[in-house]
Design a protein around this motif. Structure first.
Motif, PDB file in Angstrom:
ATOM      1  N   PRO A  87       0.808  -1.225   0.000  1.00 30.07           N
ATOM      2  CA  PRO A  87       0.000   0.000   0.000  1.00 30.07           C
ATOM      3  C   PRO A  87       0.837   1.269   0.000  1.00 30.07           C
ATOM      4  O   PRO A  87       0.490   2.255  -0.656  1.00 30.07           O
ATOM      5  N   LEU A  88       1.943   1.261   0.722  1.00 30.70           N
ATOM      6  CA  LEU A  88       2.767   2.458   0.830  1.00 30.70           C
ATOM      7  C   LEU A  88       3.339   2.866  -0.533  1.00 30.70           C
ATOM      8  O   LEU A  88       3.202   4.023  -0.970  1.00 30.70           O
ATOM      9  N   LEU A  89       3.968   1.928  -1.230  1.00 32.72           N
ATOM     10  CA  LEU A  89       4.579   2.247  -2.515  1.00 32.72           C
ATOM     11  C   LEU A  89       3.537   2.472  -3.606  1.00 32.72           C
ATOM     12  O   LEU A  89       3.764   3.259  -4.537  1.00 32.72           O
ATOM     13  N   ALA A  90       2.380   1.788  -3.497  1.00 30.19           N
ATOM     14  CA  ALA A  90       1.308   2.014  -4.475  1.00 30.19           C
ATOM     15  C   ALA A  90       0.777   3.438  -4.375  1.00 30.19           C
ATOM     16  O   ALA A  90       0.532   4.098  -5.387  1.00 30.19           O
ATOM     17  N   VAL A  91       0.602   3.930  -3.162  1.00 30.90           N
ATOM     18  CA  VAL A  91       0.104   5.298  -2.966  1.00 30.90           C
ATOM     19  C   VAL A  91       1.166   6.314  -3.373  1.00 30.90           C
ATOM     20  O   VAL A  91       0.889   7.280  -4.088  1.00 30.90           O
ATOM     21  N   LEU A  92       2.408   6.095  -2.952  1.00 32.09           N
ATOM     22  CA  LEU A  92       3.479   7.030  -3.294  1.00 32.09           C
ATOM     23  C   LEU A  92       3.739   7.077  -4.801  1.00 32.09           C
ATOM     24  O   LEU A  92       4.144   8.117  -5.339  1.00 32.09           O
ATOM     25  N   GLY A  93       3.509   5.952  -5.468  1.00 37.37           N
ATOM     26  CA  GLY A  93       3.774   5.891  -6.907  1.00 37.37           C
ATOM     27  C   GLY A  93       2.557   6.123  -7.776  1.00 37.37           C
ATOM     28  O   GLY A  93       2.614   5.887  -8.991  1.00 37.37           O
ATOM     29  N   ALA A  94       1.455   6.597  -7.185  1.00 36.63           N
ATOM     30  CA  ALA A  94       0.209   6.735  -7.944  1.00 36.63           C
ATOM     31  C   ALA A  94       0.346   7.681  -9.132  1.00 36.63           C
ATOM     32  O   ALA A  94      -0.314   7.510 -10.154  1.00 36.63           O
ATOM     33  N   ARG A 222      -7.225   9.595  -4.120  1.00 38.62           N
ATOM     34  CA  ARG A 222      -8.072   8.741  -4.939  1.00 38.62           C
ATOM     35  C   ARG A 222      -7.768   7.274  -4.686  1.00 38.62           C
ATOM     36  O   ARG A 222      -8.681   6.442  -4.637  1.00 38.62           O
ATOM     37  N   GLU A 223      -6.506   6.929  -4.516  1.00 34.85           N
ATOM     38  CA  GLU A 223      -6.158   5.543  -4.236  1.00 34.85           C
ATOM     39  C   GLU A 223      -6.664   5.107  -2.860  1.00 34.85           C
ATOM     40  O   GLU A 223      -7.147   3.990  -2.685  1.00 34.85           O
ATOM     41  N   LEU A 224      -6.569   5.977  -1.893  1.00 38.81           N
ATOM     42  CA  LEU A 224      -7.007   5.635  -0.535  1.00 38.81           C
ATOM     43  C   LEU A 224      -8.510   5.428  -0.448  1.00 38.81           C
ATOM     44  O   LEU A 224      -9.007   4.857   0.533  1.00 38.81           O
ATOM     45  N   ALA A 225      -9.240   5.858  -1.473  1.00 38.79           N
ATOM     46  CA  ALA A 225     -10.687   5.634  -1.486  1.00 38.79           C
ATOM     47  C   ALA A 225     -11.026   4.148  -1.460  1.00 38.79           C
ATOM     48  O   ALA A 225     -12.124   3.757  -1.033  1.00 38.79           O
ATOM     49  N   ALA A 226     -10.083   3.304  -1.905  1.00 37.47           N
ATOM     50  CA  ALA A 226     -10.328   1.858  -1.877  1.00 37.47           C
ATOM     51  C   ALA A 226     -10.575   1.351  -0.471  1.00 37.47           C
ATOM     52  O   ALA A 226     -11.276   0.354  -0.265  1.00 37.47           O
ATOM     53  N   LEU A 227     -10.003   2.041   0.526  1.00 36.67           N
ATOM     54  CA  LEU A 227     -10.122   1.577   1.903  1.00 36.67           C
ATOM     55  C   LEU A 227     -11.532   1.769   2.458  1.00 36.67           C
ATOM     56  O   LEU A 227     -11.847   1.256   3.532  1.00 36.67           O
ATOM     57  N   ALA A 350      -9.716   3.363  -7.509  1.00 36.94           N
ATOM     58  CA  ALA A 350      -8.514   3.106  -6.693  1.00 36.94           C
ATOM     59  C   ALA A 350      -7.843   1.806  -7.115  1.00 36.94           C
ATOM     60  O   ALA A 350      -7.567   0.924  -6.302  1.00 36.94           O
ATOM     61  N   GLN A 351      -7.560   1.668  -8.406  1.00 32.35           N
ATOM     62  CA  GLN A 351      -7.084   0.415  -8.957  1.00 32.35           C
ATOM     63  C   GLN A 351      -5.686   0.025  -8.466  1.00 32.35           C
ATOM     64  O   GLN A 351      -5.437  -1.122  -8.131  1.00 32.35           O
ATOM     65  N   THR A 352      -4.770   0.985  -8.432  1.00 30.42           N
ATOM     66  CA  THR A 352      -3.387   0.644  -8.095  1.00 30.42           C
ATOM     67  C   THR A 352      -3.261   0.144  -6.670  1.00 30.42           C
ATOM     68  O   THR A 352      -2.624  -0.880  -6.398  1.00 30.42           O
ATOM     69  N   LEU A 353      -3.880   0.863  -5.730  1.00 31.73           N
ATOM     70  CA  LEU A 353      -3.794   0.454  -4.330  1.00 31.73           C
ATOM     71  C   LEU A 353      -4.477  -0.884  -4.104  1.00 31.73           C
ATOM     72  O   LEU A 353      -3.936  -1.762  -3.431  1.00 31.73           O
ATOM     73  N   ALA A 354      -5.670  -1.059  -4.669  1.00 33.44           N
ATOM     74  CA  ALA A 354      -6.390  -2.317  -4.469  1.00 33.44           C
ATOM     75  C   ALA A 354      -5.622  -3.496  -5.041  1.00 33.44           C
ATOM     76  O   ALA A 354      -5.522  -4.555  -4.412  1.00 33.44           O
ATOM     77  N   ALA A 355      -5.038  -3.311  -6.249  1.00 34.94           N
ATOM     78  CA  ALA A 355      -4.276  -4.395  -6.863  1.00 34.94           C
ATOM     79  C   ALA A 355      -3.060  -4.750  -6.024  1.00 34.94           C
ATOM     80  O   ALA A 355      -2.717  -5.924  -5.854  1.00 34.94           O
ATOM     81  N   ALA A 356      -2.392  -3.737  -5.484  1.00 40.10           N
ATOM     82  CA  ALA A 356      -1.217  -3.991  -4.640  1.00 40.10           C
ATOM     83  C   ALA A 356      -1.609  -4.628  -3.320  1.00 40.10           C
ATOM     84  O   ALA A 356      -0.899  -5.507  -2.804  1.00 40.10           O
ATOM     85  N   LEU A 357      -2.743  -4.213  -2.764  1.00 42.67           N
ATOM     86  CA  LEU A 357      -3.181  -4.760  -1.479  1.00 42.67           C
ATOM     87  C   LEU A 357      -3.469  -6.250  -1.550  1.00 42.67           C
ATOM     88  O   LEU A 357      -3.381  -6.954  -0.540  1.00 42.67           O
TER      89      LEU A 357
END
Length: 413
Positions: A87-94, A222-227, A350-357
């Motif tokens: 999650p950390l790198l997915a959010v930082l790399g969004a 936008r990525e954190l919206a997955a949570l 929130a595709q990137t974060l969810a996929a990484a999670l």
């Protein structure tokens, strides 16, 4: 009427043009094959480090002066790195273009494994395994999104499974080879090999991955919206608990083969290869089932795994009964691509974060399974207890799947 007819024709032509423009232009078949091969090489490197670390566990336990249950903490440290890093790198790399993010992530992976090979003590080994795990989940998550974006929607689960196929090929070829090399050159050679494979992945991704731009509006919020999405959490729960069963057995398979089955390391390499064949086959069939049946396919694989894992304690006393059971347990690994595609469906923007999670969850299982199985063995229940711990975790994943399916039907408009 003529102006009206003309206007209707004009509107129709405009609508068709808009539909045509909205349809993504997919790359050629050759370009798709080269991209998927490059992405799969990263999966191969990750598969070697993740699974070979378990197969050479007795070797680095001796080399670093700890017992085998304690050495299992290095497996958990790597998994913890994945859980934190995904999650950390997915959010930082969004905001970073996906092709460039993949190169950065695999570069970090190469460094972490190179340091693992140089570990002077077990404490440093824990630190370096944690660092090695940080880019793992984000790489798989971003690679899955790239794979799904370059093929038609109806075969995207199979495209995603290609990346995981790199991991399964690692269990068939990479892990047995690494196990044999560790007996010749020492356990450190395993992590050197992984580092070289990671550098090769960097080269291939740089050469063949499509040069996408950063997504408009992409960012941490936008990525954190997955949570906020309950379906995301339930799908992750299936992965975190359900996959724990496979890891509970796999982490201590080498020790079980020595202590219960009574075979040497040269035979153990073949058993790990059989497990890999099961994962490879399960990945192919699971991807097909995911495209055909959707989320329902996950329930079938969880039931399959629970049955195979229940047979494991009795089967481990004979090599000939163990072979088919290990093959069946490996086939349960086909669950991964199904859950990855499910997250693409429920995560919204929130595709990137969810996929990484998904890989955080997968490696929560990688930490939880060996931890609980190790506790069972340390308490005196014997190596066969790893199978019963595995059954409990797999059935727990099935319960969460049922909750997710029920919640999905209840909240459908």
């Amino acid at each position: 009427m003529a102006p009206t007819d003309s206007g209707v024709c004009a509107d129709t032509d405009l609508a068709r043009a808009q539909i045509k423009d909205a349809t993504p232009v997919l790359p050629s078949g050759r370009a798709v094959a080269l991209t998927l091969t490059a992405l799969a090489m990263g999966g191969f490197a990750i598969g070697v480090t993740e699974f070979a670390a378990m197969s050479v566990l007795p070797d680095f336990a001796r080399g670093l002066g700890v017992d085998e249950p304690t050495a299992g903490h290095a497996i958990s440290a790597y998994a913890a790195g994945v859980v934190v890093g995904a999650p950390l790198l997915a959010v930082l790399g969004a905001r970073v273009p996906r092709w460039l993010l993949l190169i950065v992530l695999m570069g970090l992976f190469a460094i972490g494994n190179g340091l693992s090979a140089l570990s002077p003590t077990f404490e440093w080994m824990l630190v370096f395994r944690f660092l090695s795990g940080l880019p793992h989940g984000a790489y798989f998550g971003v690679a899955a999104l790239v794979a799904a974006s370059i093929v038609p929607r109806e075969i995207r689960t199979r495209a995603v499974s290609t990346i995981l196929m790199g991991l399964t090929i690692a269990t068939v070829i990479g892990v047995p080879v690494a196990t044999l090399l560790s007996q010749t050159w020492g356990w450190r050679s395993t992590f050197v090999i992984v580092s070289v494979l990671a550098v090769l992945t960097v080269v291939l991704v740089a050469a063949f991955a499509p040069r996408d731009a950063a997504r408009p509006g992409a960012g941490a919020l936008r990525e954190l919206a997955a949570l906020k999405n309950r379906q995301v959490w339930l799908t992750l729960g299936v992965s975190a608990i359900g996959f724990g069963g496979m890891f509970a057995v796999y982490a201590y398979l080498a020790s079980t083969l020595r202590e219960v089955t009574g075979v040497g390391p040269e035979v153990a390499a073949w058993v790990f290869a059989v497990f890999g064949v099961g994962m490879f086959t399960g990945n192919l069939l699971g991807a097909w089932a995911g495209d055909r049946f959707g989320f329902k396919a996950a329930a079938g694989l969880l039931i399959w795994s629970a049955i195979a894992l229940a047979l494991y304690p009795a089967a481990s006393h004979s090599l000939w009964t163990l072979f088919p059971v290990v093959l069946a347990i490996g086939a349960g690994g086909g669950l991964g691509s199904i859950l990855q595609t499910r997250l693409m469906d429920v995560a919204g923007e929130a595709q990137t974060l969810a996929a990484a999670l998904n890989h955080s969850a997968f490696n929560t299982a990688n930490a939880l399974g060996p931890l609980l199985a190790g506790m069972a063995v340390a308490s005196g229940l014997g190596w066969g207890a790893t199978g019963w711990v595995a059954v409990g975790l797999t059935l727990g994943g099935l319960v969460i799947w049922a909750l997710a399916a029920w919640d999905g039907r209840r909240t459908q408009p």
